[in-house]
Write a protein that holds these residues in place. Sequence first.
Motif, short mmCIF file in Angstrom:
data_model
loop_
_atom_site.label_atom_id
_atom_site.label_comp_id
_atom_site.label_asym_id
_atom_site.label_seq_id
_atom_site.Cartn_x
_atom_site.Cartn_y
_atom_site.Cartn_z
N TYR A 1 66.31 42.81 -0.14
CA TYR A 1 65.94 44.23 -0.13
C TYR A 1 64.53 44.43 0.42
O TYR A 1 64.23 45.48 1.00
CB TYR A 1 66.09 44.83 -1.53
CG TYR A 1 67.54 45.16 -1.84
CD1 TYR A 1 68.16 46.27 -1.28
CD2 TYR A 1 68.30 44.32 -2.67
CE1 TYR A 1 69.49 46.56 -1.55
CE2 TYR A 1 69.63 44.60 -2.94
CZ TYR A 1 70.23 45.72 -2.37
OH TYR A 1 71.55 46.00 -2.63
N GLU A 2 63.69 43.42 0.28
CA GLU A 2 62.38 43.49 0.90
C GLU A 2 62.52 43.39 2.42
O GLU A 2 61.79 44.07 3.17
CB GLU A 2 61.47 42.38 0.37
CG GLU A 2 60.02 42.52 0.81
CD GLU A 2 59.10 41.47 0.21
OE1 GLU A 2 57.89 41.51 0.52
OE2 GLU A 2 59.59 40.61 -0.56
N GLN A 3 63.46 42.56 2.90
CA GLN A 3 63.73 42.51 4.33
C GLN A 3 64.16 43.88 4.85
O GLN A 3 63.73 44.33 5.92
CB GLN A 3 64.82 41.48 4.63
CG GLN A 3 64.38 40.03 4.39
CD GLN A 3 65.47 39.02 4.76
OE1 GLN A 3 66.29 39.25 5.65
NE2 GLN A 3 65.47 37.89 4.05
N ASN B 1 63.43 46.75 3.46
CA ASN B 1 62.25 47.63 3.41
C ASN B 1 61.35 47.40 4.63
O ASN B 1 60.78 48.35 5.19
CB ASN B 1 61.47 47.40 2.12
CG ASN B 1 62.15 47.99 0.90
OD1 ASN B 1 62.98 48.91 1.03
ND2 ASN B 1 61.84 47.48 -0.27
N PHE B 2 61.21 46.14 5.03
CA PHE B 2 60.45 45.83 6.24
C PHE B 2 61.12 46.46 7.47
O PHE B 2 60.43 46.91 8.40
CB PHE B 2 60.32 44.31 6.44
CG PHE B 2 59.26 43.66 5.59
CD1 PHE B 2 58.14 44.37 5.17
CD2 PHE B 2 59.34 42.31 5.24
CE1 PHE B 2 57.14 43.77 4.41
CE2 PHE B 2 58.36 41.70 4.48
CZ PHE B 2 57.26 42.44 4.06
N ARG C 1 62.75 49.22 7.53
CA ARG C 1 62.38 50.65 7.50
C ARG C 1 60.95 50.81 8.03
O ARG C 1 60.67 51.73 8.81
CB ARG C 1 62.49 51.19 6.08
CG ARG C 1 62.28 52.69 5.97
CD ARG C 1 62.45 53.15 4.53
NE ARG C 1 61.51 52.47 3.64
CZ ARG C 1 61.46 52.63 2.33
NH1 ARG C 1 62.33 53.43 1.74
NH2 ARG C 1 60.57 51.98 1.61
N GLN C 2 60.04 49.92 7.61
CA GLN C 2 58.67 49.96 8.13
C GLN C 2 58.65 49.74 9.64
O GLN C 2 57.90 50.41 10.37
CB GLN C 2 57.80 48.90 7.44
CG GLN C 2 57.52 49.15 5.98
CD GLN C 2 56.71 48.02 5.36
OE1 GLN C 2 56.11 47.22 6.07
NE2 GLN C 2 56.72 47.93 4.03
N ARG D 1 73.35 49.60 2.37
CA ARG D 1 71.96 49.99 2.61
C ARG D 1 71.58 49.76 4.06
O ARG D 1 70.91 50.60 4.68
CB ARG D 1 71.03 49.20 1.68
CG ARG D 1 69.55 49.49 1.89
CD ARG D 1 69.22 50.95 1.70
NE ARG D 1 67.81 51.23 1.95
CZ ARG D 1 67.37 52.37 2.48
NH1 ARG D 1 68.23 53.32 2.81
NH2 ARG D 1 66.08 52.57 2.67
N LEU E 1 70.39 52.55 7.17
CA LEU E 1 69.18 52.42 7.98
C LEU E 1 69.46 52.52 9.48
O LEU E 1 68.52 52.45 10.28
CB LEU E 1 68.48 51.09 7.66
CG LEU E 1 67.82 51.04 6.27
CD1 LEU E 1 67.38 49.62 5.94
CD2 LEU E 1 66.64 52.00 6.18
#
Length: 369
Positions: free
Chosen positions: A134-136, A138-139, A141-142, A209, A213
Amino acid sequence: MINLVENSRFYLIFVFVLALEFNYLCNHVEGKAFFVFGDSLVDNGNNNYLATTARADAPPYGIDFPTHRPTGRFSNGLNIPDIISEKMGWEPTIPYLSRELSGQKLLVGANFASAGVGVLNDTGIQFVNIIRIYEQLNFFRQYQQRLMREIGATEAKKLVNESLVLMTLGGNDFVNNYFLVPYSIRSQQYSIQDYVPFVISEYKKVLQRLYELGPRRVIVTGTGPLGCVPAELALHSNNGECAEQLQLAASLFNPQLVQMIDELNQDIGTDVFVAANTNQMHMDFISNPEQFGFQTSKIACCGQGPYNGLGLCTPFSNLCPNRDLYVFWDAFHPSERANRMIVDQIFGGSTTYMHPMNLSTIVTLDSRA
């Protein structure tokens, strides 16, 4: 012997035809971005920037890479995303954590993968500082926010929608979680028959998710034959036989992954997600390595102990002189040559290997859009 020669000739002709077809089709996909998510099978250097033991930044990793230096790839040379990029005529993706990923380089895509991660957040906790899935995301999205600043919101959205994505997860949820120790927390919570559907249900949330994206073409690889890698042979095998419980896990996980992907595509109304049967691709090598020009599918090229399957690949490990003769580079990861054969199947494989379509079909369909 005659059958072996005929099969080898057929394989060479098959690869040659694929190469010609790829050269033609790739003229239609210039400019398509490529994004990579997952674990060590597809990590191309993100973990180099992290304080973690899950690293491949020391020799002899990278011995056959163009620079002959370690890059963070868990390979003697190129890994699967590198080879996909190469065959598509694209620049290789850059690790998201690299400072090189900026400006026009953003248009190539990015690699967010991190060695040691799984579908579940508690997978790979022994590696401490890794980029969980999930951090991947989030990255990612960044990344899109950075891309918007570079080319504008409309073009950024178009680039992501038309991109190709590779997602490789699942193996660590067994090797570095459920079966890591004899009485792991997850193995006490679940039987393997119940654990697999739990992991699949969590994986479905990850893919949902990802779809939110923006990407619309996602190749999802299954696990390999978990019980047949040199690391597990070293721990569980007396005569080279694959570890039964890990093989059971793979045999349960991979069909359920395909079923889940079918359900997702049905809900969406189009074939966004494509399942790559990397388990069968590996089993072909393992069942008859000589047919594919390999000397062995049991012994790792780099390592120590039985089957070279104990511990890490280091400068002090046994190292084979010819990596092309080995299915496995180290205790867990395929050699570059094995990776190239896997990519051949991702591109042109039948429905036995790619469901509901292969990458060649995706490229053809998208070139007509």
